[in-house]
Design an enzyme around this catalytic site. Structure first.
Site, PDB file in Angstrom:
ATOM      1  N   GLU A  94      36.041  27.549 -64.132  1.00  0.00           N
ATOM      2  CA  GLU A  94      34.899  27.676 -65.035  1.00  0.00           C
ATOM      3  C   GLU A  94      34.002  28.857 -64.699  1.00  0.00           C
ATOM      4  OE1 GLU A  94      33.951  23.731 -63.929  1.00  0.00           O
ATOM      5  OE2 GLU A  94      32.137  24.319 -62.889  1.00  0.00           O
ATOM      6  N   CYS A 107      28.505  34.360 -64.581  1.00  0.00           N
ATOM      7  CA  CYS A 107      28.598  33.799 -63.232  1.00  0.00           C
ATOM      8  C   CYS A 107      30.075  33.488 -62.990  1.00  0.00           C
ATOM      9  CB  CYS A 107      27.739  32.531 -63.196  1.00  0.00           C
ATOM     10  SG  CYS A 107      27.889  31.571 -61.708  1.00  0.00           S
ATOM     11  N   CYS A 114      36.065  24.970 -52.729  1.00  0.00           N
ATOM     12  CA  CYS A 114      35.431  25.793 -51.695  1.00  0.00           C
ATOM     13  C   CYS A 114      35.571  25.099 -50.356  1.00  0.00           C
ATOM     14  CB  CYS A 114      33.950  26.008 -52.028  1.00  0.00           C
ATOM     15  SG  CYS A 114      33.106  27.037 -50.813  1.00  0.00           S
ATOM     16  N   CYS A 118      29.221  22.702 -48.458  1.00  0.00           N
ATOM     17  CA  CYS A 118      27.780  22.412 -48.434  1.00  0.00           C
ATOM     18  C   CYS A 118      27.567  21.035 -49.065  1.00  0.00           C
ATOM     19  CB  CYS A 118      27.004  23.471 -49.211  1.00  0.00           C
ATOM     20  SG  CYS A 118      27.300  25.131 -48.569  1.00  0.00           S
ATOM     21  N   CYS A 121      26.744  20.490 -52.932  1.00  0.00           N
ATOM     22  CA  CYS A 121      27.445  21.329 -53.914  1.00  0.00           C
ATOM     23  C   CYS A 121      28.760  20.697 -54.352  1.00  0.00           C
ATOM     24  CB  CYS A 121      27.699  22.708 -53.312  1.00  0.00           C
ATOM     25  SG  CYS A 121      28.721  23.768 -54.353  1.00  0.00           S
ATOM     26  N   SER A 217      22.583  32.514 -49.357  1.00  0.00           N
ATOM     27  CA  SER A 217      22.181  31.138 -49.636  1.00  0.00           C
ATOM     28  C   SER A 217      21.593  30.552 -48.356  1.00  0.00           C
ATOM     29  CB  SER A 217      23.392  30.328 -50.102  1.00  0.00           C
ATOM     30  OG  SER A 217      23.786  30.788 -51.377  1.00  0.00           O
ATOM     31  N   LEU A 218      20.294  30.435 -48.324  1.00  0.00           N
ATOM     32  CA  LEU A 218      19.605  30.058 -47.082  1.00  0.00           C
ATOM     33  C   LEU A 218      19.478  28.532 -46.954  1.00  0.00           C
ATOM     34  CD1 LEU A 218      18.230  31.394 -44.639  1.00  0.00           C
ATOM     35  CD2 LEU A 218      16.081  31.357 -45.930  1.00  0.00           C
ATOM     36  N   ASN A 293      20.205  20.822 -58.672  1.00  0.00           N
ATOM     37  CA  ASN A 293      20.805  20.394 -59.929  1.00  0.00           C
ATOM     38  C   ASN A 293      21.645  19.148 -59.636  1.00  0.00           C
ATOM     39  OD1 ASN A 293      21.720  20.422 -62.519  1.00  0.00           O
ATOM     40  ND2 ASN A 293      22.827  22.348 -62.376  1.00  0.00           N
ATOM     41  N   CYS A 336      28.299  24.733 -61.085  1.00  0.00           N
ATOM     42  CA  CYS A 336      29.729  25.034 -61.032  1.00  0.00           C
ATOM     43  C   CYS A 336      30.440  24.074 -60.086  1.00  0.00           C
ATOM     44  CB  CYS A 336      29.947  26.476 -60.599  1.00  0.00           C
ATOM     45  SG  CYS A 336      29.747  27.627 -61.941  1.00  0.00           S
TER      46      CYS A 336
HETATM   47  N1  SAH Z   1      29.471  30.176 -52.258  1.00  0.00           N
HETATM   48  C1  SAH Z   1      28.441  31.069 -52.584  1.00  0.00           C
HETATM   49  C2  SAH Z   1      28.322  31.330 -54.066  1.00  0.00           C
HETATM   50  C3  SAH Z   1      28.480  30.153 -54.996  1.00  0.00           C
HETATM   51  S1  SAH Z   1      27.215  28.925 -54.960  1.00  0.00           S
HETATM   52  C4  SAH Z   1      27.125  30.613 -52.011  1.00  0.00           C
HETATM   53  O1  SAH Z   1      27.038  29.497 -51.542  1.00  0.00           O
HETATM   54  O2  SAH Z   1      26.206  31.420 -52.004  1.00  0.00           O
HETATM   55  C5  SAH Z   1      25.857  29.718 -55.800  1.00  0.00           C
HETATM   56  C6  SAH Z   1      24.506  29.126 -55.474  1.00  0.00           C
HETATM   57  O3  SAH Z   1      24.358  27.832 -56.105  1.00  0.00           O
HETATM   58  C7  SAH Z   1      24.280  28.898 -53.986  1.00  0.00           C
HETATM   59  O4  SAH Z   1      23.014  29.381 -53.587  1.00  0.00           O
HETATM   60  C8  SAH Z   1      24.382  27.396 -53.889  1.00  0.00           C
HETATM   61  O5  SAH Z   1      23.750  26.916 -52.765  1.00  0.00           O
HETATM   62  C9  SAH Z   1      23.774  26.935 -55.176  1.00  0.00           C
HETATM   63  N2  SAH Z   1      24.086  25.544 -55.519  1.00  0.00           N
HETATM   64  C10 SAH Z   1      25.230  24.885 -55.305  1.00  0.00           C
HETATM   65  N3  SAH Z   1      25.146  23.610 -55.746  1.00  0.00           N
HETATM   66  C11 SAH Z   1      23.918  23.463 -56.246  1.00  0.00           C
HETATM   67  C12 SAH Z   1      23.217  22.381 -56.862  1.00  0.00           C
HETATM   68  N4  SAH Z   1      23.791  21.192 -57.033  1.00  0.00           N
HETATM   69  N5  SAH Z   1      21.954  22.588 -57.269  1.00  0.00           N
HETATM   70  C13 SAH Z   1      21.370  23.800 -57.109  1.00  0.00           C
HETATM   71  N6  SAH Z   1      21.968  24.860 -56.533  1.00  0.00           N
HETATM   72  C14 SAH Z   1      23.226  24.699 -56.106  1.00  0.00           C
HETATM   73 FE1  SF4 Z   2      30.884  26.719 -51.294  1.00  0.00          FE
HETATM   74 FE2  SF4 Z   2      28.670  28.006 -52.078  1.00  0.00          FE
HETATM   75 FE3  SF4 Z   2      29.140  25.458 -52.808  1.00  0.00          FE
HETATM   76 FE4  SF4 Z   2      28.530  26.016 -50.287  1.00  0.00          FE
HETATM   77  S1  SF4 Z   2      27.229  26.307 -52.073  1.00  0.00           S
HETATM   78  S2  SF4 Z   2      30.175  24.632 -50.983  1.00  0.00           S
HETATM   79  S3  SF4 Z   2      29.553  27.956 -50.023  1.00  0.00           S
HETATM   80  S4  SF4 Z   2      30.329  27.233 -53.402  1.00  0.00           S
END
Ligand code: SAH
Ligand code: SF4
Length: 348
Positions: A94, A107, A114, A118, A121, A217-218, A293, A336
């Site tokens: 997607e 995006c 992945c 995290c 996510c 992504s902090l 989200n 995503c």
């Molecule tokens: N893997 C990379 C890029 C994809 S995630 C990364 O982690 O940076 C893109 C962003 O979406 C990241 O900052 C991630 O922490 C955030 N993200 C993932 N799941 C989320 C959620 N459920 N709500 C809000 N932000 C989220």
């Molecule tokens: Fe992977 Fe980024 Fe999601 Fe963390 S936030 S699980 S690095 S896609």
């Protein structure tokens, strides 16, 4: 499954080699590149200025494209659209298009699933599929551009997957997106977001001389808390990450953005905001707050507007540039990875 290679993902040098190998004139190579990256043909049949015999000969060895656009779901406010693609193995992938302030931002995803995992996510849950090829990454942009009927202006590598864990394909996709024979999108309009694989960040910055934007992504300014949320922090600590970012800022003068997903009661405290400000200040980094989200199967909660505002105001009081991302398209599950997770659950 025996998959044919797709021409999507070929760069200028590879197309040149192909013309030599196939014994066809060099200008045919330019035509193929144009059909791929400018006109986004879906098959050899559409590439009408190539001789029929050549088309059928190439089709024996190569696929023209490898993704199929299966669905485009607009959000209620029409500001974002989720695009679903099918890979050759019928896996699902997607991308999200965000249309705002005259910009068309795509995006893109870089992996099926992945490996970083995290905790908040959806992409990190469920089984890891595989890395996407450079072709599959740029094809997401091509098919969206085609369906939109106008040029995509900005790209963010913030879909499913960790771009720097699929390093070579990401670097190649970046090249194709930027080059004049490719999509011709300026480096400053492309952002790569990473969870913080420190050595790869340094390599990425060195190799992306075109000054592609870097987003980190902090999610926490505290070592232990960050390890809980972003497990890669155990391997590459916040301290190490911060040292690398200082070097990038000082030596390479790169602009850095921090992405910070704000989760109610988890990382939304005053102490966290102060910690983020302390990290961002010397780097002159911008902070992008993303209210969590909601993902099904997870018990985390979205913070209230007041909590997010307070967090933002603390950062501002330290002179930090901060934006709050309004989650475009929560109603279409724009987080995503959610969809893939749902499909996996349904298949069990
Ligand atoms: N893997 C990379 C890029 C994809 S995630 C990364 O982690 O940076 C893109 C962003 O979406 C990241 O900052 C991630 O922490 C955030 N993200 C993932 N799941 C989320 C959620 N459920 N709500 C809000 N932000 C989220
Ligand atoms: Fe992977 Fe980024 Fe999601 Fe963390 S936030 S699980 S690095 S896609």
């Amino acid at each position: 499954m025996n998959l044919k290679p797709s021409l999507y993902g070929f760069d200028l040098e590879e197309i040149k080699r192909l013309t030599v190998r196939e014994n066809i004139p060099a200008y045919r190579g330019d035509q193929i590149l144009e059909w791929l990256y400018k006109k986004h043909a879906a098959s050899f049949d559409e590439a009408r200025n190539l001789p029929t015999a050549l088309r059928s000969r190439l089709a024996e060895t190569y696929l023209f494209s490898s993704l199929t656009l299966t669905e485009a779901v607009p959000s209620a406010n029409r500001q974002s659209t989720k695009f679903l693609f099918r890979t050759q193995e019928s896996d699902i992938l997607e991308s999200v298009l965000i249309s705002q302030q005259g910009r068309e931002t795509v995006c893109v995803s870089t992996q099926l699933g992945c490996k970083i995992g995290c905790v908040f996510c959806a992409s990190g849950k469920g089984k890891f599929g595989r890395n996407l090829s450079a072709g599959e990454i740029v094809e997401q942009v091509a098919l969206i551009e085609k369906s939109l009927g106008k040029r995509v202006t900005n790209i963010v590598f913030m879909g499913m997957g960790e771009p720097l864990d699929n390093f070579e394909a990401t670097m190649k996709a970046l090249k194709i997106l930027q080059e004049p024979w490719g999509f011709g999108i300026g480096a400053r309009r492309i952002t790569v977001s990473t969870s913080g694989i420190t050595p790869r960040i340094l390599e990425f910055v060195k190799r992306s001389e075109g000054r592609v934007r870097l987003s980190i992504s902090l999610h926490s300014s505290q070592e232990n808390k960050r390890t809980e949320l972003v497990p890669i922090n155990k391997r590459y600590s916040l301290h190490e990450l911060n040292e690398a970012l200082k070097k990038i800022h000082a030596d390479l003068k790169r602009e850095i953005t921090f992405e910070y997903t704000v989760i109610a009661g988890v990382n939304d405290s005053k102490q966290e905001a102060e910690g983020v400000a302390k990290m961002a200040k010397p780097l002159n980094a911008k902070v992008n707050l993303i209210p969590y989200n909601p993902i099904r199967e997870m018990e985390f909660k979205t913070p209230s507007g007041e909590v997010v505002d307070k967090f933002r105001d603390i950062l501002k009081s330290h002179g930090i540039r901060v934006t709050v991302r309004q989650t475009a398209g929560r109603d279409i599950n724009a987080a995503c990875g959610q969809l893939r997770l749902d499909r996996q659950a349904a298949a069990q």
